[in-house]
Design a protein around this motif. Structure first.
Motif, PDB file in Angstrom:
ATOM      1  N   ALA A 176       0.818  -1.218   0.000  1.00  0.00           N
ATOM      2  CA  ALA A 176       0.000   0.000   0.000  1.00  0.00           C
ATOM      3  C   ALA A 176       0.847   1.261   0.000  1.00  0.00           C
ATOM      4  O   ALA A 176       0.321   2.357   0.207  1.00  0.00           O
ATOM      5  CB  ALA A 176      -0.928  -0.004   1.223  1.00  0.00           C
ATOM      6  N   GLY A 177       2.148   1.136  -0.229  1.00  0.00           N
ATOM      7  CA  GLY A 177       3.027   2.298  -0.259  1.00  0.00           C
ATOM      8  C   GLY A 177       3.661   2.538   1.099  1.00  0.00           C
ATOM      9  O   GLY A 177       3.794   1.632   1.914  1.00  0.00           O
ATOM     10  N   GLN A 178       4.081   3.772   1.342  1.00  0.00           N
ATOM     11  CA  GLN A 178       4.682   4.096   2.634  1.00  0.00           C
ATOM     12  C   GLN A 178       3.606   4.102   3.722  1.00  0.00           C
ATOM     13  O   GLN A 178       2.487   4.550   3.499  1.00  0.00           O
ATOM     14  CB  GLN A 178       5.353   5.481   2.587  1.00  0.00           C
ATOM     15  N   ASP A 179       3.988   3.645   4.905  1.00  0.00           N
ATOM     16  CA  ASP A 179       3.093   3.684   6.058  1.00  0.00           C
ATOM     17  C   ASP A 179       2.930   5.149   6.486  1.00  0.00           C
ATOM     18  O   ASP A 179       3.892   5.784   6.931  1.00  0.00           O
ATOM     19  CB  ASP A 179       3.689   2.851   7.192  1.00  0.00           C
ATOM     20  N   ILE A 180       1.730   5.692   6.310  1.00  0.00           N
ATOM     21  CA  ILE A 180       1.485   7.105   6.576  1.00  0.00           C
ATOM     22  C   ILE A 180       1.865   7.484   8.011  1.00  0.00           C
ATOM     23  O   ILE A 180       2.438   8.553   8.267  1.00  0.00           O
ATOM     24  CB  ILE A 180       0.001   7.459   6.329  1.00  0.00           C
ATOM     25  N   ASP A 181       1.576   6.609   8.958  1.00  0.00           N
ATOM     26  CA  ASP A 181       1.847   6.900  10.363  1.00  0.00           C
ATOM     27  C   ASP A 181       3.335   6.772  10.683  1.00  0.00           C
ATOM     28  O   ASP A 181       3.968   7.713  11.175  1.00  0.00           O
ATOM     29  CB  ASP A 181       1.029   5.963  11.246  1.00  0.00           C
ATOM     30  N   LEU A 182       3.922   5.605  10.360  1.00  0.00           N
ATOM     31  CA  LEU A 182       5.288   5.325  10.792  1.00  0.00           C
ATOM     32  C   LEU A 182       6.353   5.989   9.925  1.00  0.00           C
ATOM     33  O   LEU A 182       7.450   6.291  10.421  1.00  0.00           O
ATOM     34  CB  LEU A 182       5.521   3.810  10.824  1.00  0.00           C
ATOM     35  N   PHE A 183       6.062   6.207   8.651  1.00  0.00           N
ATOM     36  CA  PHE A 183       7.074   6.805   7.780  1.00  0.00           C
ATOM     37  C   PHE A 183       6.956   8.327   7.729  1.00  0.00           C
ATOM     38  O   PHE A 183       7.960   9.031   7.606  1.00  0.00           O
ATOM     39  CB  PHE A 183       6.977   6.237   6.360  1.00  0.00           C
ATOM     40  N   PHE A 184       5.723   8.851   7.801  1.00  0.00           N
ATOM     41  CA  PHE A 184       5.541  10.296   7.686  1.00  0.00           C
ATOM     42  C   PHE A 184       5.325  10.961   9.052  1.00  0.00           C
ATOM     43  O   PHE A 184       6.209  11.627   9.575  1.00  0.00           O
ATOM     44  CB  PHE A 184       4.375  10.612   6.743  1.00  0.00           C
ATOM     45  N   ARG A 185       4.159  10.768   9.650  1.00  0.00           N
ATOM     46  CA  ARG A 185       3.832  11.528  10.857  1.00  0.00           C
ATOM     47  C   ARG A 185       4.805  11.263  12.012  1.00  0.00           C
ATOM     48  O   ARG A 185       5.240  12.182  12.697  1.00  0.00           O
ATOM     49  CB  ARG A 185       2.398  11.229  11.304  1.00  0.00           C
ATOM     50  N   ASP A 186       5.173  10.015  12.198  1.00  0.00           N
ATOM     51  CA  ASP A 186       6.047   9.677  13.319  1.00  0.00           C
ATOM     52  C   ASP A 186       7.450  10.262  13.175  1.00  0.00           C
ATOM     53  O   ASP A 186       8.149  10.459  14.165  1.00  0.00           O
ATOM     54  CB  ASP A 186       6.134   8.154  13.462  1.00  0.00           C
TER      55      ASP A 186
ATOM     56  N   ILE B  78      -2.267  12.719  -3.936  1.00  0.00           N
ATOM     57  CA  ILE B  78      -2.921  14.022  -4.055  1.00  0.00           C
ATOM     58  C   ILE B  78      -4.051  14.168  -3.038  1.00  0.00           C
ATOM     59  O   ILE B  78      -4.375  15.273  -2.594  1.00  0.00           O
ATOM     60  CB  ILE B  78      -3.444  14.236  -5.501  1.00  0.00           C
ATOM     61  N   ASN B  79      -4.634  13.052  -2.631  1.00  0.00           N
ATOM     62  CA  ASN B  79      -5.717  13.084  -1.640  1.00  0.00           C
ATOM     63  C   ASN B  79      -5.200  13.185  -0.209  1.00  0.00           C
ATOM     64  O   ASN B  79      -5.987  13.446   0.713  1.00  0.00           O
ATOM     65  CB  ASN B  79      -6.580  11.824  -1.779  1.00  0.00           C
ATOM     66  N   TRP B  80      -3.899  12.983  -0.013  1.00  0.00           N
ATOM     67  CA  TRP B  80      -3.293  13.059   1.313  1.00  0.00           C
ATOM     68  C   TRP B  80      -2.534  14.365   1.505  1.00  0.00           C
ATOM     69  O   TRP B  80      -1.896  14.583   2.532  1.00  0.00           O
ATOM     70  CB  TRP B  80      -2.324  11.892   1.529  1.00  0.00           C
ATOM     71  N   GLY B  81      -2.553  15.216   0.484  1.00  0.00           N
ATOM     72  CA  GLY B  81      -1.834  16.471   0.576  1.00  0.00           C
ATOM     73  C   GLY B  81      -0.337  16.330   0.422  1.00  0.00           C
ATOM     74  O   GLY B  81       0.429  17.151   0.922  1.00  0.00           O
ATOM     75  N   ILE B  82       0.105  15.258  -0.271  1.00  0.00           N
ATOM     76  CA  ILE B  82       1.529  15.048  -0.500  1.00  0.00           C
ATOM     77  C   ILE B  82       1.769  14.760  -1.975  1.00  0.00           C
ATOM     78  O   ILE B  82       0.847  14.453  -2.740  1.00  0.00           O
ATOM     79  CB  ILE B  82       2.083  13.891   0.362  1.00  0.00           C
ATOM     80  N   LEU B  83       3.018  14.870  -2.384  1.00  0.00           N
ATOM     81  CA  LEU B  83       3.405  14.576  -3.760  1.00  0.00           C
ATOM     82  C   LEU B  83       3.665  13.085  -3.954  1.00  0.00           C
ATOM     83  O   LEU B  83       4.090  12.416  -3.008  1.00  0.00           O
ATOM     84  CB  LEU B  83       4.692  15.328  -4.111  1.00  0.00           C
ATOM     85  N   PRO B  84       3.462  12.568  -5.168  1.00  0.00           N
ATOM     86  CA  PRO B  84       3.973  11.226  -5.463  1.00  0.00           C
ATOM     87  C   PRO B  84       5.484  11.331  -5.675  1.00  0.00           C
ATOM     88  O   PRO B  84       5.988  11.342  -6.794  1.00  0.00           O
ATOM     89  CB  PRO B  84       3.217  10.822  -6.738  1.00  0.00           C
ATOM     90  N   GLY B  85       6.208  11.499  -4.551  1.00  0.00           N
ATOM     91  CA  GLY B  85       7.647  11.747  -4.602  1.00  0.00           C
ATOM     92  C   GLY B  85       8.444  10.462  -4.489  1.00  0.00           C
ATOM     93  O   GLY B  85       7.962   9.374  -4.782  1.00  0.00           O
ATOM     94  N   GLY B  86       9.694  10.604  -4.025  1.00  0.00           N
ATOM     95  CA  GLY B  86      10.558   9.430  -3.891  1.00  0.00           C
ATOM     96  C   GLY B  86      10.705   8.673  -5.179  1.00  0.00           C
ATOM     97  O   GLY B  86      10.741   7.447  -5.197  1.00  0.00           O
ATOM     98  N   LEU B  87      10.738   9.365  -6.291  1.00  0.00           N
ATOM     99  CA  LEU B  87      10.881   8.818  -7.650  1.00  0.00           C
ATOM    100  C   LEU B  87       9.584   8.277  -8.241  1.00  0.00           C
ATOM    101  O   LEU B  87       9.575   7.855  -9.397  1.00  0.00           O
ATOM    102  CB  LEU B  87      11.954   7.718  -7.720  1.00  0.00           C
TER     103      LEU B  87
END
Length: 273
Positions: free
Chosen positions: A66-76, A141-150
């Motif tokens: 499902a991609g990066q873990d929104i909680d553990l990779f971003f917010r945390d 785009i629905n999470w307010g972030i870019l499809p970054g990291g390549l």
């Protein structure tokens, strides 16, 4: 080969094929800093393991990733700059650097959800086969972030400009059949046949001369951004390197089979799905 014990990655080797599984099924195999570190270790070991001749990357349960873990990779990690930088570098290392330059054949076997950051290892693999009902999406785009990291880059490389922009800007999900249509994957098959078809391709790749395969893979990776003169020089040098490094003498064997033994006719027997 004795691999370290991993918690978020599972590795099994059978008949020359290394099955590498992203293993967080309860979280749809969303990627965490721990998974990134474990993947770096696993891929590093498999790159030099003689018993692992082909690598298949898949996911546990009903998801690929499902991609990066929104909680553990971003917010945390938002208020932890050192840990965040380490996680970003580790993520990039295995998802692109190690996979795109892996010295052996690689296949992405997409068994379910493939979202966001999972597009990078998907495109980094040499081949990609998906279940027809696998779900793909760039929902950043629905999470307010870019499809970054390549992710944006590899999507544009794999698909047409119009298709890449459509799915990045709408966040609209699509299935394996559409992924095949827009050339994000090689082809889609019914879920019940996914492993069978992946195994068939893996066995075909096992029969290739390993040094020649590695050289052709490197050529295809690098010459895409070269002009004609650069590509000509690079290909000439690569040909010489390949002959020197090829312990099996693939070029001499191929010519003998074609010219003398009459046992090989390129193009007569094509790969059949």
């Amino acid at each position: 080969m004795a691999l370290p014990k991993f918690q978020t990655v599972k590795v099994e080797i059978a008949e020359g094929i290394a099955w590498v599984t992203m293993n967080r099924p309860e979280k749809r195999n969303a990627m965490t800093p721990q998974m990134h570190e474990e993947m770096i270790s696993a891929l590093g070991e498999l790159a030099v393991a003689p018993e692992a001749k082909v690598l298949v990357l898949t996911g546990a349960g009903e998801s690929w990733s499902a991609g990066q873990d929104i909680d553990l990779f971003f917010r945390d990690l938002d208020d932890k700059p050192v840990e965040k930088r380490r996680a970003i570098l580790a993520s990039q290392e295995w998802r692109w650097n190690q996979l795109a330059h892996f010295p052996k054949p690689t296949i992405a076997m997409v068994n379910g959800f493939c979202y966001g950051a999972a597009f990078t290892p998907l495109v980094a693999c040499d081949f990609a086969i998906a279940a027809e009902d696998a779900k793909f999406g760039l929902s950043e785009i629905n999470w307010g972030i870019l499809p970054g990291g390549l992710v944006s880059k590899v999507m544009l490389d794999a698909c047409s400009y119009r298709d890449a922009k459509w799915y990045a800007l709408t966040g609209e999900p699509f299935d394996g059949k559409v992924a095949e249509k827009i050339r994000l994957i090689n082809y889609a098959v019914p879920r019940a046949k996914l492993k069978q078809e992946t195994l068939k391709l893996a066995k075909t790749l096992l029969a290739k001369n390993p040094q020649v395969y590695k050289s052709v893979k490197e050529v295809m990776h690098h010459i895409r951004g070269m002009d004609v003169e650069q590509a000509t020089d690079y290909l000439r040098a690569k040909e010489m390197e390949m002959r020197f490094m090829d312990r099996e003498g693939g070029r001499a064997q191929g010519m003998k089979q074609f010219l003398d033994d009459k046992t090989y006719r390129p193009g007569i027997e094509t790969y059949k799905r």
